[in-house]
Design a protein around this motif. Structure first.
Motif, short mmCIF file in Angstrom:
data_model
loop_
_atom_site.label_atom_id
_atom_site.label_comp_id
_atom_site.label_asym_id
_atom_site.label_seq_id
_atom_site.Cartn_x
_atom_site.Cartn_y
_atom_site.Cartn_z
N UNK A 236 36.15 14.58 20.09
CA UNK A 236 37.12 15.47 19.25
C UNK A 236 36.67 14.84 17.82
N UNK A 237 35.86 14.08 17.92
CA UNK A 237 35.53 14.15 16.07
C UNK A 237 34.84 15.26 16.25
N UNK A 238 33.33 15.42 16.91
CA UNK A 238 32.32 17.22 16.60
C UNK A 238 33.17 17.91 16.69
N UNK B 39 9.54 11.64 9.11
CA UNK B 39 10.27 12.81 8.38
C UNK B 39 11.88 13.22 9.34
N UNK B 40 11.95 12.19 10.57
CA UNK B 40 13.84 12.25 10.60
C UNK B 40 14.74 11.45 9.63
N UNK B 41 13.82 9.89 8.80
CA UNK B 41 14.25 9.60 7.95
C UNK B 41 14.30 10.66 6.74
N UNK B 42 13.67 11.90 7.05
CA UNK B 42 13.88 13.35 5.45
C UNK B 42 14.20 13.79 5.95
N UNK B 43 14.74 13.52 7.47
CA UNK B 43 16.20 14.75 7.68
C UNK B 43 17.61 14.09 7.86
N UNK B 44 17.57 13.14 8.08
CA UNK B 44 18.62 12.18 7.81
C UNK B 44 19.47 11.27 9.36
N UNK B 45 18.51 11.68 10.01
CA UNK B 45 18.58 11.22 11.48
C UNK B 45 18.06 9.47 11.17
N UNK B 46 19.30 8.69 11.61
CA UNK B 46 19.09 6.86 11.87
C UNK B 46 18.72 6.39 12.93
N UNK C 83 26.49 17.97 9.97
CA UNK C 83 26.46 16.72 8.98
C UNK C 83 26.44 15.90 10.28
N UNK C 84 27.57 15.99 10.93
CA UNK C 84 28.33 14.38 11.62
C UNK C 84 27.25 14.73 13.33
N UNK C 85 26.80 16.21 13.51
CA UNK C 85 25.71 16.26 14.83
C UNK C 85 24.48 15.34 14.09
N UNK D 131 28.39 5.17 12.95
CA UNK D 131 27.92 5.76 14.09
C UNK D 131 27.79 3.76 14.94
N UNK D 132 28.48 4.04 16.16
CA UNK D 132 27.65 2.62 16.48
C UNK D 132 27.93 3.13 18.42
N UNK D 133 26.71 1.93 18.28
CA UNK D 133 26.45 2.07 19.32
C UNK D 133 27.72 1.17 20.63
#
Length: 153
Positions: free
Chosen positions: A86-88, A118-125, A99-101, A52-54
């Motif tokens: 379209x990816x979603x 908490x965010x890192x543990x749930x996969x939010x980057x 997973x993608x969300x 995911x790029x910004x």
């Protein structure tokens, strides 16, 4: 008789029920293959370090043709290039929607180190908030100005 993809399309002597069943089975196999191809594309995006790029897109004052700010847009690094929606959509159809969300979530209002954990543990980057950085005044956008004027936009 078979078509170019090796699918049975007609055979003399089969009853109509068997022909319909074979066609339905072939259609199901094609759907399964498409779903697996989609899973492979989405999985490649999820496993890519910079999946995911910004990107910043200038916001332009049309009367002065000057960039006055920027909007942050999410773009996925995977191929083929297509808009995020379209990816979603494809991810949900392939069973990888959550997973993608999670990969694309930007957590807002992060105020403590505990929230970061908490965010890192749930996969939010991606996150923003006072704990990570204070808001700043609008950035100077001069580098976009010349590009926009040359392009005649």
């Amino acid at each position: 008789m078979y078509d170019e993809q090796g699918r049975l399309v007609a055979y003399h002597g089969f009853s109509i029920d068997i022909t319909v069943e074979v066609l339905a089975t072939t259609a199901q196999r094609d759907q399964d293959e498409q779903r697996e191809a989609a899973r492979a594309r989405i999985t490649a995006v999820l496993n890519h370090e910079d999946a995911l790029q910004i990107h910043l897109q200038p916001i332009v004052d049309l009367t002065t043709r000057r960039a006055v700010g920027a909007e942050a847009l999410a773009r996925f690094a995977g191929q083929p290039y297509r808009p995020p929606n379209e990816w979603f959509d494809e991810a949900w159809q392939a069973g990888l929607g959550p997973d993608l969300e999670l990969r694309a979530v930007t957590a807002e209002g992060v105020e403590t180190a505990e929230e970061v954990g908490v965010l890192l543990d749930t996969g939010v980057r991606l996150a923003q908030g006072y704990h990570l950085g204070r808001p700043a005044p609008a950035w100077p956008a001069e580098h976009y100005r010349n590009e926009l004027l040359v392009a005649g936009r």
